[in-house]
Design a protein around this motif. Structure first.
Motif, PDB file in Angstrom:
ATOM      1  N   CYS A 334      22.899 -20.201  -4.049  1.00 33.50           N
ATOM      2  CA  CYS A 334      22.345 -19.160  -4.922  1.00 33.50           C
ATOM      3  C   CYS A 334      22.010 -17.982  -4.029  1.00 33.50           C
ATOM      4  CB  CYS A 334      21.040 -19.610  -5.560  1.00 33.50           C
ATOM      5  SG  CYS A 334      21.221 -20.732  -6.915  1.00 33.50           S
ATOM      6  N   ARG A 335      22.609 -16.853  -4.308  1.00 35.09           N
ATOM      7  CA  ARG A 335      22.273 -15.652  -3.520  1.00 35.09           C
ATOM      8  C   ARG A 335      21.590 -14.666  -4.459  1.00 35.09           C
ATOM      9  NH1 ARG A 335      27.928 -15.891  -2.693  1.00 35.09           N
ATOM     10  NH2 ARG A 335      28.458 -17.334  -1.013  1.00 35.09           N
ATOM     11  N   TRP A 336      20.315 -14.518  -4.274  1.00 32.21           N
ATOM     12  CA  TRP A 336      19.537 -13.673  -5.183  1.00 32.21           C
ATOM     13  C   TRP A 336      18.896 -12.514  -4.444  1.00 32.21           C
ATOM     14  CZ3 TRP A 336      16.783 -18.348  -7.924  1.00 32.21           C
ATOM     15  CH2 TRP A 336      17.714 -18.952  -8.799  1.00 32.21           C
ATOM     16  N   ALA A 337      19.194 -11.334  -4.934  1.00 31.77           N
ATOM     17  CA  ALA A 337      18.703 -10.136  -4.258  1.00 31.77           C
ATOM     18  C   ALA A 337      17.828  -9.313  -5.191  1.00 31.77           C
ATOM     19  CB  ALA A 337      19.885  -9.294  -3.770  1.00 31.77           C
ATOM     20  N   GLU A 338      16.890  -8.616  -4.589  1.00 30.01           N
ATOM     21  CA  GLU A 338      16.004  -7.748  -5.358  1.00 30.01           C
ATOM     22  C   GLU A 338      15.520  -6.605  -4.490  1.00 30.01           C
ATOM     23  OE1 GLU A 338      12.316  -9.587  -6.572  1.00 30.01           O
ATOM     24  OE2 GLU A 338      11.779  -7.875  -7.846  1.00 30.01           O
ATOM     25  N   LEU A 339      15.502  -5.404  -5.070  1.00 27.25           N
ATOM     26  CA  LEU A 339      14.803  -4.315  -4.399  1.00 27.25           C
ATOM     27  C   LEU A 339      13.347  -4.485  -4.788  1.00 27.25           C
ATOM     28  CD1 LEU A 339      17.402  -1.506  -5.101  1.00 27.25           C
ATOM     29  CD2 LEU A 339      16.914  -2.605  -2.914  1.00 27.25           C
ATOM     30  N   GLY A 340      12.654  -5.266  -3.994  1.00 28.90           N
ATOM     31  CA  GLY A 340      11.309  -5.691  -4.367  1.00 28.90           C
ATOM     32  C   GLY A 340      10.242  -4.845  -3.694  1.00 28.90           C
ATOM     33  N   THR A 341       9.390  -4.250  -4.495  1.00 31.19           N
ATOM     34  CA  THR A 341       8.337  -3.405  -3.961  1.00 31.19           C
ATOM     35  C   THR A 341       7.109  -4.242  -3.642  1.00 31.19           C
ATOM     36  OG1 THR A 341       9.157  -1.571  -5.256  1.00 31.19           O
ATOM     37  CG2 THR A 341       6.915  -1.375  -4.383  1.00 31.19           C
ATOM     38  N   VAL A 342       6.683  -4.163  -2.412  1.00 31.45           N
ATOM     39  CA  VAL A 342       5.544  -4.970  -1.978  1.00 31.45           C
ATOM     40  C   VAL A 342       4.438  -4.063  -1.445  1.00 31.45           C
ATOM     41  CG1 VAL A 342       6.982  -6.964  -1.414  1.00 31.45           C
ATOM     42  CG2 VAL A 342       6.502  -5.267   0.358  1.00 31.45           C
ATOM     43  N   TYR A 343       3.238  -4.591  -1.447  1.00 27.26           N
ATOM     44  CA  TYR A 343       2.088  -3.844  -0.943  1.00 27.26           C
ATOM     45  C   TYR A 343       1.395  -4.659   0.125  1.00 27.26           C
ATOM     46  CZ  TYR A 343       2.928  -0.702  -4.745  1.00 27.26           C
ATOM     47  OH  TYR A 343       3.524   0.206  -5.569  1.00 27.26           O
ATOM     48  N   ARG A 344       1.216  -4.046   1.264  1.00 27.36           N
ATOM     49  CA  ARG A 344       0.541  -4.745   2.351  1.00 27.36           C
ATOM     50  C   ARG A 344      -0.593  -3.889   2.869  1.00 27.36           C
ATOM     51  NH1 ARG A 344       5.798  -7.109   5.660  1.00 27.36           N
ATOM     52  NH2 ARG A 344       6.703  -8.175   3.869  1.00 27.36           N
ATOM     53  N   TYR A 345      -1.705  -4.539   3.115  1.00 29.15           N
ATOM     54  CA  TYR A 345      -2.825  -3.793   3.692  1.00 29.15           C
ATOM     55  C   TYR A 345      -2.530  -3.562   5.164  1.00 29.15           C
ATOM     56  CZ  TYR A 345      -7.112  -2.729   5.992  1.00 29.15           C
ATOM     57  OH  TYR A 345      -8.035  -2.121   6.802  1.00 29.15           O
ATOM     58  N   GLU A 346      -2.528  -2.318   5.539  1.00 30.36           N
ATOM     59  CA  GLU A 346      -2.363  -1.957   6.946  1.00 30.36           C
ATOM     60  C   GLU A 346      -3.608  -1.189   7.358  1.00 30.36           C
ATOM     61  OE1 GLU A 346      -0.021  -2.877   8.833  1.00 30.36           O
ATOM     62  OE2 GLU A 346       1.739  -3.296   7.580  1.00 30.36           O
ATOM     63  N   ARG A 347      -4.094  -1.431   8.544  1.00 32.82           N
ATOM     64  CA  ARG A 347      -5.264  -0.708   9.030  1.00 32.82           C
ATOM     65  C   ARG A 347      -4.927   0.779   9.098  1.00 32.82           C
ATOM     66  NH1 ARG A 347      -6.362  -4.301  14.260  1.00 32.82           N
ATOM     67  NH2 ARG A 347      -8.485  -4.819  13.707  1.00 32.82           N
ATOM     68  N   SER A 348      -5.938   1.576   8.736  1.00 32.16           N
ATOM     69  CA  SER A 348      -5.695   3.011   8.573  1.00 32.16           C
ATOM     70  C   SER A 348      -5.050   3.641   9.813  1.00 32.16           C
ATOM     71  CB  SER A 348      -7.006   3.721   8.250  1.00 32.16           C
ATOM     72  OG  SER A 348      -7.969   3.432   9.239  1.00 32.16           O
ATOM     73  N   GLY A 349      -5.423   3.162  10.976  1.00 24.87           N
ATOM     74  CA  GLY A 349      -4.932   3.785  12.198  1.00 24.87           C
ATOM     75  C   GLY A 349      -3.465   3.551  12.509  1.00 24.87           C
ATOM     76  N   VAL A 350      -2.812   2.650  11.782  1.00 29.90           N
ATOM     77  CA  VAL A 350      -1.424   2.331  12.132  1.00 29.90           C
ATOM     78  C   VAL A 350      -0.416   2.998  11.212  1.00 29.90           C
ATOM     79  CG1 VAL A 350      -2.169   0.093  13.021  1.00 29.90           C
ATOM     80  CG2 VAL A 350      -1.181   0.236  10.723  1.00 29.90           C
ATOM     81  N   LEU A 351      -0.885   3.640  10.147  1.00 35.50           N
ATOM     82  CA  LEU A 351       0.042   4.276   9.210  1.00 35.50           C
ATOM     83  C   LEU A 351       0.817   5.372   9.923  1.00 35.50           C
ATOM     84  CD1 LEU A 351      -2.349   4.465   6.150  1.00 35.50           C
ATOM     85  CD2 LEU A 351      -0.613   2.748   6.646  1.00 35.50           C
ATOM     86  N   HIS A 352       2.088   5.495   9.570  1.00 39.86           N
ATOM     87  CA  HIS A 352       2.923   6.477  10.256  1.00 39.86           C
ATOM     88  C   HIS A 352       4.090   6.877   9.362  1.00 39.86           C
ATOM     89  CE1 HIS A 352       4.820   8.299  13.865  1.00 39.86           C
ATOM     90  NE2 HIS A 352       5.913   8.006  13.206  1.00 39.86           N
ATOM     91  N   GLY A 353       3.940   8.056   8.717  1.00 37.68           N
ATOM     92  CA  GLY A 353       5.035   8.583   7.897  1.00 37.68           C
ATOM     93  C   GLY A 353       5.638   7.522   7.004  1.00 37.68           C
ATOM     94  N   LEU A 354       6.960   7.443   7.017  1.00 36.74           N
ATOM     95  CA  LEU A 354       7.667   6.437   6.219  1.00 36.74           C
ATOM     96  C   LEU A 354       7.851   5.141   6.992  1.00 36.74           C
ATOM     97  CD1 LEU A 354      10.602   8.560   4.730  1.00 36.74           C
ATOM     98  CD2 LEU A 354       8.543   7.790   3.552  1.00 36.74           C
ATOM     99  N   MET A 355       7.563   5.192   8.300  1.00 36.86           N
ATOM    100  CA  MET A 355       7.886   4.049   9.143  1.00 36.86           C
ATOM    101  C   MET A 355       6.873   2.921   8.975  1.00 36.86           C
ATOM    102  SD  MET A 355      10.623   5.162  10.454  1.00 36.86           S
ATOM    103  CE  MET A 355      11.507   6.542  11.178  1.00 36.86           C
ATOM    104  N   ARG A 356       5.657   3.286   8.682  1.00 37.85           N
ATOM    105  CA  ARG A 356       4.623   2.272   8.524  1.00 37.85           C
ATOM    106  C   ARG A 356       3.763   2.683   7.348  1.00 37.85           C
ATOM    107  NH1 ARG A 356       2.264  -1.159  12.388  1.00 37.85           N
ATOM    108  NH2 ARG A 356       1.186  -2.759  11.225  1.00 37.85           N
ATOM    109  N   VAL A 357       3.925   2.003   6.218  1.00 38.71           N
ATOM    110  CA  VAL A 357       3.242   2.403   4.987  1.00 38.71           C
ATOM    111  C   VAL A 357       2.554   1.206   4.347  1.00 38.71           C
ATOM    112  CG1 VAL A 357       4.775   4.344   4.513  1.00 38.71           C
ATOM    113  CG2 VAL A 357       5.392   2.067   3.704  1.00 38.71           C
ATOM    114  N   ARG A 358       1.882   1.445   3.248  1.00 44.06           N
ATOM    115  CA  ARG A 358       1.168   0.352   2.590  1.00 44.06           C
ATOM    116  C   ARG A 358       1.892  -0.159   1.360  1.00 44.06           C
ATOM    117  NH1 ARG A 358      -5.024   2.615   3.343  1.00 44.06           N
ATOM    118  NH2 ARG A 358      -5.430   1.568   5.322  1.00 44.06           N
ATOM    119  N   GLY A 359       2.828   0.629   0.862  1.00 46.76           N
ATOM    120  CA  GLY A 359       3.624   0.171  -0.272  1.00 46.76           C
ATOM    121  C   GLY A 359       5.073   0.485   0.027  1.00 46.76           C
ATOM    122  N   PHE A 360       5.956  -0.499  -0.036  1.00 44.69           N
ATOM    123  CA  PHE A 360       7.352  -0.221   0.276  1.00 44.69           C
ATOM    124  C   PHE A 360       8.280  -1.193  -0.443  1.00 44.69           C
ATOM    125  CE2 PHE A 360       7.885  -3.670   3.419  1.00 44.69           C
ATOM    126  CZ  PHE A 360       6.576  -3.899   3.811  1.00 44.69           C
TER     127      PHE A 360
END
Length: 619
Positions: A334-360
């Motif tokens: 079974c090969r199942w694919a999804e463009l799945g949007t996930v949310y991860r808590y990242e410490r405020s100091g590590v966010l960086h443009g599109l490279m490191r985000v909280r929702g992707f």
RNA sequence: GCCGAUGUAGCUCAGGGGUAGAGCAUUCGAUUCGUAAUCGAACGGUCAGCGGUUCAAAUCCGCUCAUCGGCUCCA
């Protein structure tokens, strides 16, 4: 896995620097820095000072923060030390003697380092300056900032080396102090925070210049800057950090990426899923995420006295989809694919443009298969990955195979089987790879792929992971030919990684100059005067009807201004229409790559557009 | 989260205890123009937010938020 902050990854394209010599220069540079610091800022304690890809750093313990002005002063002091051509002398020392000296100087970090060196190992110290001048061992440093002070300088560090023979061997015009940053002692945030001074150092001024140029180039391509200039996306304080707004132009690129993804996955035998964004917390307890991934998850929300969790991963949903029905071995893989949007808590100091985000959004897929299908499935993923990356303009990769870590689940034989399957797939693919011993996930081995961008930086996107854990936790089964119930193997894989990060990488790789098939606006028509507006509109409409992304410049600006704006917006094709073109029913075409390419008919233009689009190249 | 820096108009930035500045963008007017910036006028800001010091704060101090460079972590 990819460090979003790329400066340190920048490898300058310079005329064959000698790695061994560079290493010595940088290492000694770190010592000279430490010497300068202890001269100008007495009481500062030294820790470690290793080399990096582009230079060196040294971590110091000092209550007062170093300012940018301090860096300038330190650079000057370093140049003095270099100019003085002080000898750098290696000396084998006894543990007792060196321990006593360190204790006397109250350098507790050095004492800790010494204590960590196994008994029996040869201990060496490197001395800068002439011991005879100082009269005694240890730091004979002066706080006197006058130039006369330099002759008396003497400094040493417990160090394995190697170093250059004299501070004069460091090219004074090929190093620079770059920045100061906080860093924890031994990289552990429970330890005291130190101040790290970063520097860059090279064999000669040309190499330094090349490195600085590379750094400028990276800055020029910064996706945050280009994203704003080209109106691709935004991240807004009002909404919160790490949350991405895709603006019409960026959203167009994303749509094209998604369409490509859908098409290649359907062709590759995948089926597509959509799953919810939240689920009952119990699901995350079963999956283990609540225990192992809690610190990256958003807080639970309560819905009618039940706890719900915003999803940080898609896997449990795909697992539940599998589990919703009885599966036969005939159903697998079974090969199942999804463009799945996930949310991860990242410490405020590590966010960086599109490279490191909280929702992707991950281009996630899970393959459930029989053990004997594993190698072929992995190979299939490698092929799809290669095709995808090459279509997006990335042709150089670095492949890592990560094996079983200390802490892990699953029986030895199944780890062995999975690891062999990965190796077999890599061999079948003919890809060389680097083994990262013990670098696998706790639930299975993995292959990671790094792609190289236009200026030589490596970015990790794709990952292929074999997972024994989730099938076990969720008791996944299939009915085998003999009627028994067996556990399928699960493969977790992503090719882009996340659409946000991949978009960021694309922007930087192309510096905003997207190939024609991805360009948000492919063609802009520039009417010279108002009389040509209607003709331009008509052409734009025809292009649009044939599936091209075309628009008319409505500004009413002079031609030169319209051209300038089209260039600044990096629109691949500008079409100038004046009286002549209307009369002749032609188009005067200017491409961003080639400039004015002369007069074409609409049919000619289309043919040229089609060639570039088919080749996924720039026009 | 931690260390350091930064936050002034849509954008890029100047200013620095006592009427808030420029260029670009926007709008309007004039210009109808041939391969990278036509001219003029107007509009535009609770100087990130909250609190404090002061007769007076954009400016000094504190806290919060965000961004930037790192640390830790990571798609």
């Amino acid at each position: 896995m990819v460090s979003p902050v790329t400066e340190s990854q920048v490898t300058a394209d310079v005329s064959a620097p000698n790695p061994e010599k560079l290493e010595r220069i940088r290492h000694t540079c770190a010592h000279v820095l430490a010497m300068a610091v202890q001269t100008l800022f007495p009481g500062t304690k030294v820790t470690i000072g290793p080399t990096t890809d582009n230079g060196f750093y040294y971590d110091f313990d000092r209550a007062e923060p170093f300012t940018p002005d301090d860096l300038k002063t330190l650079e000057t002091q370093m140049r003095r030390i270099i100019k003085a051509k002080l000898p750098v002398v290696r000396e084998v020392v006894s543990r007792e003697a060196i321990a006593a000296e360190i204790a006397q100087l109250d350098e507790n970090y050095k004492a800790e380092i010494l204590a960590g060196i196994p008994e029996g190992e040869t201990l060496t110290r490197y001395t800068i300056g002439d011991v005879a001048l100082s009269g005694i061992g240890g730091f004979k440093l002066t706080a006197d900032k006058s130039k006369k002070a330099q002759a008396q300088q003497f400094w040493w560090d417990l160090c394995a080396g190697p170093h250059v023979e004299s501070t004069g061997d460091i090219p004074a015009d090929a190093f620079a102090l770059e920045s100061v940053a906080g860093a924890y002692w031994r990289g552990d945030e429970n330890n005291p925070q130190l101040q790290r001074i970063y520097g860059t150092a090279w064999e000669n001024a040309e190499q330094l210049k090349a490195y600085l140029h590379q750094k400028e180039e990276a800055k020029r391509r910064d996706h945050r800057k280009i994203g704003k200039e080209l109106q691709l996306f935004s991240i807004q304080e009002e909404a919160g950090g790490g949350l991405v707004f895709w603006h019409p132009k960026g959203a167009t690129v994303r749509r094209l990426i998604e369409e490509y993804w859908r098409q290649t996955h359907l062709a590759g035998g995948y089926e597509l899923l959509y799953t919810p964004h939240v689920a009952n917390l119990n699901l995350w307890k079963t999956s283990g995420h609540n225990d192992f991934y809690r610190e990256n998850m958003f807080d639970v929300m309560e819905v009618e006295e039940q706890a719900y969790q915003l999803k940080p991963m898609n896997c449990p949903f795909h697992v539940l989809t599998y589990k919703s029905d009885l599966r036969s071995y005939r159903d697998l893989p079974c090969r199942w694919a999804e463009l799945g949007t996930v949310y991860r808590y990242e410490r405020s100091g590590v966010l960086h443009g599109l490279m490191r985000v909280r929702g992707f959004t991950q281009d996630d897929a899970h393959i459930f298969c029989l053990p004997e299908q594993l190698a072929a499935e992995i190979l299939g993923v490698l092929n799809l990955t290669e095709q995808t990356m090459s279509d997006f303009g990335f042709n150089n990769y670095e492949v890592n195979l990560s094996t079983r870590p200390e802490k892990s689940v699953g029986a030895d034989d199944i780890w062995e089987l999975a690891t062999q399957a990965l190796i077999q797939a890599l061999n079948d693919k003919g890809w060389s790879y680097v083994i990262d011993e013990g670098g696998g996930a706790f639930y299975g081995p993995k292959i990671d792929l790094k792609i190289q961008d236009a200026i030589g930086r490596m970015w990790q996107c794709s990952t292929i992971q074999v997972d024994f854990n989730l099938p076990e936790r969720f008791q996944l089964e299939y009915i085998a030919p003999d009627g028994s119930r067996q556990r399928p193997i699960m493969v977790h894989r992503a090719i882009f990684g996340s659409l946000e990060r991949f978009f960021g990488i694309l922007i930087e790789n192309y510096a905003g100059d997207f190939p024609l098939w991805l360009a948000p606006v492919q063609v802009r028509l520039l009417p010279i005067g108002d009389e040509q507006r209607q003709y331009a509109q008509a052409i734009a409409q025809q292009l649009q009807q044939r599936g091209y992304r075309a628009a008319v410049d409505a500004s009413g600006d002079r031609l030169n201004k319209q051209i300038r704006n089209a260039e600044l917006e990096k629109i691949p094709v500008a079409i100038i229409v004046g009286k002549q073109e209307v009369t002749d029913q032609t188009l005067s075409v200017r491409t961003r790559q080639q400039g004015d390419i002369g007069t074409l008919t609409l049919a000619d233009l289309q043919a040229r557009l089609d060639v570039a689009i088919a080749a996924k190249s720039q026009i």
